[in-house]
Structures are given as C-alpha cells and as structure tokens.
Scaffold this active site. Structure first.
Site, PDB file in Angstrom:
ATOM      1  CE  LYS A  15      35.360-107.858  15.796  1.00  0.00           C
ATOM      2  NZ  LYS A  15      34.016-108.281  16.248  1.00  0.00           N
ATOM      3  NE  ARG A  44      34.355-112.013  14.074  1.00  0.00           N
ATOM      4  CZ  ARG A  44      35.702-112.100  13.930  1.00  0.00           C
ATOM      5  NH1 ARG A  44      36.003-112.447  12.953  1.00  0.00           N
ATOM      6  NH2 ARG A  44      36.564-111.937  14.915  1.00  0.00           N
ATOM      7  N   GLY A  65      29.195-102.667  24.047  1.00  0.00           N
ATOM      8  CA  GLY A  65      27.788-102.247  24.167  1.00  0.00           C
ATOM      9  C   GLY A  65      27.125-102.540  22.893  1.00  0.00           C
ATOM     10  CG  MET A 122      24.243-108.399  18.378  1.00  0.00           C
ATOM     11  SD  MET A 122      23.751-109.098  16.760  1.00  0.00           S
ATOM     12  CE  MET A 122      25.506-109.894  16.290  1.00  0.00           C
ATOM     13  NE  ARG A 145      41.241-106.193  19.615  1.00  0.00           N
ATOM     14  CZ  ARG A 145      39.833-106.519  20.266  1.00  0.00           C
ATOM     15  NH1 ARG A 145      38.945-105.643  19.988  1.00  0.00           N
ATOM     16  NH2 ARG A 145      39.967-107.431  20.973  1.00  0.00           N
ATOM     17  CG  HIS A 177      39.084 -78.580  48.866  1.00  0.00           C
ATOM     18  ND1 HIS A 177      39.619 -79.152  50.112  1.00  0.00           N
ATOM     19  CD2 HIS A 177      39.582 -77.364  48.709  1.00  0.00           C
ATOM     20  CE1 HIS A 177      40.664 -78.432  50.325  1.00  0.00           C
ATOM     21  NE2 HIS A 177      40.731 -77.252  49.637  1.00  0.00           N
ATOM     22  NE  ARG A 236      47.010 -72.552  43.224  1.00  0.00           N
ATOM     23  CZ  ARG A 236      47.368 -73.664  42.641  1.00  0.00           C
ATOM     24  NH1 ARG A 236      48.208 -74.449  42.979  1.00  0.00           N
ATOM     25  NH2 ARG A 236      46.694 -74.064  41.564  1.00  0.00           N
ATOM     26  NE  ARG A 255      47.510 -66.722  43.178  1.00  0.00           N
ATOM     27  CZ  ARG A 255      46.413 -67.668  42.898  1.00  0.00           C
ATOM     28  NH1 ARG A 255      45.901 -67.720  41.813  1.00  0.00           N
ATOM     29  NH2 ARG A 255      46.176 -68.403  43.896  1.00  0.00           N
ATOM     30  CB  SER A 309      50.255 -66.586  34.153  1.00  0.00           C
ATOM     31  OG  SER A 309      49.745 -67.559  34.535  1.00  0.00           O
ATOM     32  N   GLY A 330      44.938 -67.633  33.873  1.00  0.00           N
ATOM     33  CA  GLY A 330      44.443 -68.374  35.084  1.00  0.00           C
ATOM     34  C   GLY A 330      42.987 -69.031  34.614  1.00  0.00           C
ATOM     35  CB  THR A 331      42.343 -71.722  32.269  1.00  0.00           C
ATOM     36  OG1 THR A 331      43.222 -72.623  32.914  1.00  0.00           O
ATOM     37  CG2 THR A 331      43.396 -71.173  30.976  1.00  0.00           C
ATOM     38  CG  ASN A 332      41.566 -73.608  37.892  1.00  0.00           C
ATOM     39  OD1 ASN A 332      41.724 -74.494  36.727  1.00  0.00           O
ATOM     40  ND2 ASN A 332      42.515 -73.786  38.690  1.00  0.00           N
ATOM     41  CG  ASP A 333      39.157 -67.414  39.485  1.00  0.00           C
ATOM     42  OD1 ASP A 333      38.217 -67.716  39.755  1.00  0.00           O
ATOM     43  OD2 ASP A 333      40.172 -67.151  39.928  1.00  0.00           O
ATOM     44  CB  CYS A 344      49.177 -71.178  36.085  1.00  0.00           C
ATOM     45  SG  CYS A 344      48.199 -69.661  36.259  1.00  0.00           S
ATOM     46  CE1 TYR A 375      54.091 -70.095  32.689  1.00  0.00           C
ATOM     47  CE2 TYR A 375      55.085 -68.288  31.466  1.00  0.00           C
ATOM     48  CZ  TYR A 375      54.173 -68.860  32.401  1.00  0.00           C
ATOM     49  OH  TYR A 375      53.741 -67.890  33.345  1.00  0.00           O
TER      50      TYR A 375
END
Ligand code: ADP
Ligand code: MG
Ligand code: MG
Length: 887
Positions: free
Chosen positions: A26, A96, A105, A107, A352, A469, A575, A631, A778, A780-783, A845, A865
């Site tokens: 501001k 202000r 949040g 003042m 702004r 899930h 999959r 896979r 590849s 497999g970033t989840n596992d 992936c 990729y």
C-alpha cells in the site's frame, strides 16, 4: 542511520513502487501514485524495518522514530494547511496497515484519527456541518475502540440500535447532529466502562496507540495463521501508513468507491466499479448500503435504479477515467483502485494489481499482449497455472438458484448433478444400462469403486481428506468431487442420506460443486467450459517457449481422448491394473490369482490377453504414434480379490472352486504392509507369465495398429518397483523374448523401449547400474516420496497438519515435490543414469507431474517430460513454459 519514515504527497514522494519490501504494498503504491502526480492525500509510511526492529527489541521502537514521525507529520500539516490536534481547524488522519503481500488478519484501518471533544467542534465549524463532524467522531470511537482498544463492535452497534429504536428511526440518515452527539457520549461511556479509563483525548496518544496496534497485529493469531498458510515469513514485517483524511461523507458532492481498470471476472476491457454518494471508506464493502454502479452502461445492464457516478458526477468521473488510464498504462496490468471524492474533488487512496478469475486473467494477458502493452513472455507469466483448473470443468451457472444442504472439502473442481447412488455397482448399472446421470455417494471409496466412480458424474464422500482415495482418483479422472462432508449421514442399508436435516433416498437428485465443496438439492444449472479463444492462444504461446514435453497418465480411451484434447504429447503412465477391474475381466483376473499352478494361471491369462490387446489397440489409435509408456502390473494381487461373503461365494462359483479355497487364498495373500509387499516387479519375478501376457498384448496391439495403416507405434514398456539392475535384467530378457516371438509369428518388425520406474531410494542410488538395462527412467514420485519419508500417503493426514503448523514440513510432500530430499534422489539418479547412458529418456509421473513448482524442479533437472492426469495437462504446459522463461 536508518531512515524509518518515508513521506508522500504534494506531487512527489520519498518512496516508489519498487520499494514494497520496505514500504509494504500500500505504502509503495501510494508513493508511486504521488510521484505520478495523481491526487493522493499526503501522508507517510513507517517502514517494515520498524516492525522488525520493534519485535527484535522487546516491543520497543527505535529511539529516533518519534522525531522522524514528528517531522513527517509536520510536512503533512504544511501540505494540507491544518495542524494535528489544532482545536480550530484540526488535521485528521487515517492509520492503515500494509504488508508486502496483501494480508487479511492484519489490523483494520482507523479513520478520522485526531478527533476529540474539542477538535470535533472545530471540524463542525470549519465544515459548517455539525452532523458530519459528530458522525465522523462516532465512527472514529467505534473503529478505534474496536481495533485498538479491543472493545468489540457489538457494544457500539447495540447503543446505536437502541437509540434508533427509541427515536423510531430506521435508517442512519435519519440521525441528526444532536443524535450523533448523544451517541458519541454513549460510546465514550461504554469505552470507559469496559476499560476502566476514558477514551483517549490526546491526538498523539491516539496516533501512537493506532501505530502500536498495527505492529501488534502482525503477530496476532489470525495473521500468524494466514502467514503459515501462504508461506509468508514473519520476518517480513508490516508497514504503517498515516495519511491525511479526505471526506466522502460531507454531503452529496462527496463519495467513496472501489474500481477495477478492467472487469475482474470477465477480463473485458471496460472500466468497472461501485461507489456510494456521501459515505466514508469501508461503507462500500461493508454492505450497509447498496453501492451504485460506476458507469452508465453498467447501470443500464444491471437494471440498477441508482444513478451511476458517470451520470451523477460527470466531471469527477472523467478525472477518475483519466487516472484509470494512467495507472493501467503505468503498471501495465489491471488495477484495483480505491478513491474518495470530497466536494467534487477526486482523491486516490490505493492501487494494486487486481485479483481476477482465470477467465479474466487469460483475456487480460492476451489482450494486453495483442495491444503491445506487454510481451508474450510477460503474458505467459501473468497467468497462474493452478488457476487454469477453474476453466477446464463445467461450473455452476452463477445466476442459478441453489439450496445448499451440506459442505465438504473442494477435492476436485467442477460441478455435477445426478441421481444419488450408494454403491459403485449401482452407479455402473444405472449409468451404462439405464443411461442415467448419477452422483456416487459413499462414506469413503476404495479401489473396487473405480469403475463406479468413472460411471458417475461426480463423487461425494462423508469421510476423507484432500488426499483420500476419492479425492486423488477423482482429480485424476477430472470428475467433480466433494469429500469429507462429515455432517452428511449415509445409511447404506436403508439407502438414504441425511444432509442438514434433508432426507434423501437413492434416485433423488443432487448437485455438487467440487470447486467450493457445496452439496445442493436438485439439479442446478451448469455452464460448459470454453477452451477456444484466449485459452488456446495462451497455450499456443506456452508451447512455443517450453522445453519440457507434457504427457498424461491415462489408461482408458476416454482419459486418453480428453488428454489429447488438452494437448498431451503422449502417455507417460498407463497403469494396466485399472484395466482389470472391469466386470468382464475381473473374473478371469481372480481365476488367475486363485490358480495354484503356473498352468492354471496361463489358462486364465489367455482369457485376459484379448482384452488387454484391445485396450492397447484403442490407446495406440488415439495417441496416433505419440509415445505410450505402459507400466506392467503393479499392485499386490489381493487388491483384486473380494472381501465380502456374497462376493466370495460368487467368485468361488465362477472359478469353480470351493469357498474355502478362496478364503485360504485370501489369507495366503494377506500382507501386513502391502505397500512394501509382494507387488511391482516382484510379481513379474514370481509369476513371469503375467508380464509375458502383458508384453504380448502390447506387441500384438502395436503391430495390429501399424498394419491397419495407423502411425507406427513405439511402445515403452515400464517395469515398476525395481530395487536394482538384476530384476530388470531378468524381466527385460523375458520381454525381448516375447517380442521376437511375436515378430516371427506376425512377420513384422517391432521397435520398442524397455525402461523402469525409479520409485525406491535404492533404485535411485543404483541408477548407474540400472541404466545399463533401462532405456528410460520414469520417476514415480508418489512411491518415491512415500519410501523416502517412510510415510504412507493414506496415513499422513493424521499428523500432516501438525507437521506443517510446526514448520517441520513446508507443505504436503505428496502435493508439491520435496526438492531437498526426494529431489536430491532424483537429481542423483538422473546424473548416474546419464553417465551410463547419455541419451536415457527421463520423465516424471505421479501427482507431482501436474504441480507447477514440481514442474519447475523437473525443468531445472533437465528431464525430458512430465506426465500428469488429463485435466492437469494445460496447467503443466503453462507451468513448463514459465519454468523455461524463469531459467
Ligand atoms: P484495506 O487494506 O482493508 O483496503 P485501507 O487502508 O485501504 O484498508 O482502508 C480502507 C478504506 O478506508 C479505504 O478504501 C478508504 O476508502 C478509506 N480510507 C483510508 N484512508 C483514508 C483517508 N486518508 N481518507 C479517506 N478515506 C480513507
Ligand atoms: Mg484498501
Ligand atoms: Mg509406484
């Protein structure tokens, strides 16, 4: 010596817009507007460094701050021609807050500061309007009492309401000067009663009280929570702006308003805003009175019976239009502005970059680029990739009426209506055999429900979080999903659900909005996504600059088609296990699992082969020669077996074995930790015939599609969950053998790749060896995230919030890649893999493939990729472009 205070006003300023770190957003923009010669009431900004010093010093101000404030105040007095605290003609100010990033949040603003029992009379005399003076004074006591002294609003509202009732008034406008004066007495008495001391009369005490309250609010609970959620460090601090008051509430030649240089919801290049005549500050947003449209055309279109500013005050309106043009071309972005008109003179109080919908963001970026205001690269950086999600799904028609009967988490965006069904089987039956639109309502979902989820228009669950899930699968499918709607009571047996007292039974119609979490009664009209025009234009520009390819995770023809439509350049993860849940196949699958010998398994697999082959033929045809990574079977076999008594009986009958054999096999296969159990390539090692069947299906499909005149298919066969080279050596040899068999049988030539997932820390470490066999990796970033953290995705929710609150985790590592830990494993595996095989193809992936910050990481590692769910493909395309531009 540090400079703590920066003045602005009178056509110049000590600060500028680039100084937002020091002056807050501001303050920096007030300075910039002053420098531009716009009419800004003079004032000064106390810097964010004072806030930091204040907290570093046990809540004490720097010694020289007081002097600097006095000097700056004097400058304001000189510019305005009034003195702070002067009884005859007082200068009033607003105080202000203003952090670097706008931060709810903090003042609230205090207006009219400097009024007391004496100065109010001066203000009355100078303005010739006692009513205005006492109205301003009571507003001041109310605001100051609430935000600085902690005497809550309702205390004041109550006094005002009782007074109006006694007098028989309905509106504030009926209040006279004497009425307001009485209210002021009542307010002051209330403050004294609550605090045990009188309302401060000394303007300097008031000023420092308000300044202290702003700095104090930086560490309040609301602000702390907001910072945590938005990753804003506490060390940034807030600035305080003190500014000479201008009055929008001094009669009918006064007004206050908020405006946008373009329409923030459509992006149309048309001035847009709201204003109120004879009103002060927050009246516009507070909703006490309905504001009027700014422009004549808007008034006509909205059918408002209030006069627009363009019509009511044409000269000032023309000034405002000039300011709008000046600010927009200066900042080269859509501006959100606040203004006040005092006696037909315009004053600017804030500007702004305006918040906007995805649709508006696209339109503004493309049009500004077309008009030569910004470059293509700028246009690409202007749109938040995550926001694109809003564009890709049907949305609720904002004009439609709706009755909200429940609320859950907005787990997967889009709106959907349909008849309620409580089981996946009914969902499939109704959708496929009866052609009905259904919404699947479950307490929670499991892998067996996949087909039903696919058949449904949307999914509603009573239990589970954003990574449950239902949420993950629904996002993957691009289906609207509301999850964890705890107040909705579902009775499977009775076939009913109770939502906020509304009893619904199977077949009743509801609508869910996965973007807001709302559950509504009946069918609410929706609007189709429109991906032509600005959207496709920006995407084309993105494709022009990105280096990373974007593929999709897809196994069904519908998903593959959707992803192609969104611009996917291949499939990065197909999959195969999802293909076996189809009712026609699950029987043979179970027969295979129940068989006790290899020969028995081969019989069942032979029945599955034609189905698998057809699956791949469909996918290859849709992908038209683009790469398809398949896979091989990954989940533990018990996931395919039933657990209920009825189903067990059914399976036993179908497989022609006794129920006890089915039960024993279930026990054999049970694992205490399936995630780390008999799954992935371990299945291929134990039962080579499974992967052989899958490889054969892939190769036969590839040849069939090519022979039928389709594009040449180069399948990429991917082995999951390897821990080192040896597994891959064994399995690759088997695949190569199948390939040459198929080549001989069909007298055709195959081209294909065999590669692996890198999804276990050991595999990442041994990537150098693995690359001797693997032609691609590849990640497999989840596992890989689960195993690097030793943390299961399904169980993380129990403590994740606490971990984030205590700053142990920066965020959910399953949503945004943990670059420090998991990222280091990826970097190391990429380096070791490339050392062995310089041309190794590298991709990622999993959920992270569609997350913008994870995509930026993939760019930095030079991966080839990313692969993500179909509905995230456009997000990934833009994020990849931004990552390339930032580099
Ligand atoms: P927020 O950060 O919540 O937008 P502001 O500090 O912008 O709070 O103040 C809210 C409103 O108060 C402004 O839009 C403006 O209408 C009014 N206001 C603030 N300072 C002044 C002032 N010096 N003169 C007149 N009105 C003011
Ligand atoms: Mg504001
Ligand atoms: Mg995996």
């Amino acid at each position: 010596m540090t400079k703590w205070v920066y003045g602005f006003g009178g056509g110049s300023a000590e600060g500028r817009s680039e100084m937002r770190e020091l002056l807050g957003g501001k303050g920096a923009n007030l300075a910039e507007m002053s420098n531009l010669g716009l009419p800004v009431p003079p004032g000064f900004t106390i810097t964010t460094e004072v806030c930091t010093a204040f907290y570093d010093n046990d809540r004490n101000y720097p010694a020289d701050l007081n002097d600097e404030v006095e000097t700056a105040l004097k400058a304001v007095e000189n510019l305005v021609g009034r003195k702070f605290g002067n009884v005859a003609d007082p200068l009033l100010v607003s105080v202000r807050s203003g952090a670097r990033a706008s931060m709810p949040g903090m003042m609230d603003t205090v207006l009219n500061l400097g009024l007391n029992d004496d100065t109010v009379e001066g203000l009355a005399a100078v303005s010739g309007d006692r009513r205005f003076a006492y109205d301003s004074y009571r507003r001041f006591i109310q605001m100051y009492g609430d935000v600085v002294l902690g005497v809550e609003h309702y205390n004041f509202e109550e006094i005002l309401e009782i007074h109006k009732e006694d007098k028989g008034y309905v509106l504030d406008t009926e209040m006279s000067a004497d009425d307001w004066q009485e209210i002021v007495e009542g307010f002051k008495a209330k403050v004294a009663e609550e605090l045990g001391r009188p309302f401060p009369q000394d303007p300097r005490e008031q000023l420092w009280g308000a300044i202290g309250a702003v700095f104090g609010s930086w560490m309040n609970a609301r602000a702390n929570t907001y910072r945590r959620l938005h990753n804003i460090p506490a060390s940034w601090g807030t600035a305080v702006n003190v500014q000479a008051m201008v009055f929008g509430n001094m009669g009918n030649e006064c007004a206050t308003g908020v405006c946008f240089s373009r329409n923030p919801s459509t992006g149309e290049n048309r001035f847009y805003g709201e204003y109120l005549i004879n009103a002060q500050g927050e009246d516009v947003v507070a909703g006490i009175r309905t504001p009027a449209p700014l422009t004549k055309i808007e008034r006509e279109e909205s059918g408002s019976d209030l006069l627009s500013m363009e019509e009511a005050m044409p000269a000032v309106f023309a000034d405002l239009v000039a300011v709008r043009d000046k600010l927009e071309s200066h900042y080269r972005d859509m501006q959100d502005m606040e203004f006040t008109v005092e006696s037909n003179r315009l004053y600017m109080l804030q500007t702004r970059s305006g918040k906007r919908t995805a649709k508006a963001a696209l339109r503004i970026a493309v049009e500004m680029c077309d008009d030569g205001v910004i470059s293509r690269d700028d246009a690409l950086m202007r749109v938040d990739p995550a926001q694109l999600d809003q564009m890709l799904h049907p949305t609720l028609d904002p004009d439609a009426e709706k009755q909200v009967i429940g609320m859950g988490l907005p787990a997967s965006p889009g709106a959907a209506s349909g008849q309620i069904v409580f089981s996946a089987e009914v969902a499939e039956d109704w959708a496929h055999n009866k052609g009905r639109k259904v919404v699947l309502v479950r307490i929670e979902t499991s892998p067996e429900d996949i087909a039903g989820m696919h058949a449904a228009e949307g999914i509603l669950t009573a239990r589970g979080g954003m990574t449950s899930h239902a949420a993950v699968v629904a996002r993957g499918m691009g289906k609207p999903c509301v999850c964890g709607a705890g107040a909705i009571k579902i009775d499977y047996r009775g076939g009913t659900m109770n939502a906020g007292g509304v009893m619904l039974k199977e077949g009743d119609v509801i609508t869910i909005d996965g973007g807001t979490g709302e559950v509504m009664l009946g069918e609410v009209a929706t609007l189709k996504p429109d991906l032509s025009g600005d959207f496709s234009q920006l995407m084309e520009w993105a494709d022009g600059v990105r280096r990373l390819k974007v593929r999709t995770n897809a196994e069904t023809p519908e998903d593959a088609e959707t992803a192609r439509g969104f611009g996917a350049e291949g499939i990065g993860l197909c999959r195969t296990e999802h293909m076996f849940f189809d009712p026609a196949r699950i029987i043979s699958m179970r027969e295979m699992i129940l068989a006790e010998t290899e020969a028995g398994r081969r019989v069942a697999l032979a029945k599955l082969l034609p189905y698998q082959r057809q699956d791949f033929i469909d996918l290859f045809r849709i992908m038209k020669g683009l790469p398809v990574t398949i896979r091989l079977l990954d989940p533990p076999l018990h996931e395919f077996l039933p657990h209920g008594d009825n189903e067990i009986a059914e399976v036993a009958k179908a497989a022609d074995v006794s129920e006890s054999i089915v039960r024993r096999r279930l026990l054999d296969l049970a694992e205490s930790n399936p995630m780390l159990g008999h799954r992935g390539c371990r299945l291929g090692i134990s039962y080579p015939e499974i992967y052989e069947m899958q490889a054969r299906a892939i190769f036969e499909a590839a040849i069939e599609v090519s022979k039928a005149g389709g594009d040449q298919v180069i399948p990429e066969i991917m082995i999951p969950l390897v821990v080192g080279k040896k597994e891959l050596e064994i399995l690759k040899a088997a695949i190569v053998k199948v390939a040459s068999e198929v080549e001989t049988e069909q007298s055709a030539k195959l081209t294909y790749l065999v590669g692996t997932m890198i999804e276990l820390p050991r595999a990442a470490l041994r990537a150098g060896d693995i690359a001797e066999e693997a032609e691609f990796f590849s990640f497999g970033t989840n596992d890989l995230t689960q195993t690097t953290f030793g943390l299961s995705r399904d169980d993380a929710s129990h403590f994740l919030d606490t971990y984030i609150a205590k700053d142990i985790f920066a965020g959910d590592p399953f949503v945004s890649l943990d670059q420090e830990g998991v990222g280091e494993l990826i970097a190391l595996a990429a380096e070791r893999g490339r050392k062995t095989r310089p041309d190794i193809k590298l991709g990622i992936c999993g959920e992270h493939g569609g997350d913008p910050s994870s995509i930026a990481f993939c760019e930095s590692q030079g991966l080839d990729y990313v692969s993500c769910s179909p509905y995230r493909v456009p997000i990934a395309r833009l994020a990849a472009a931004q990552a390339a531009l930032k580099k």
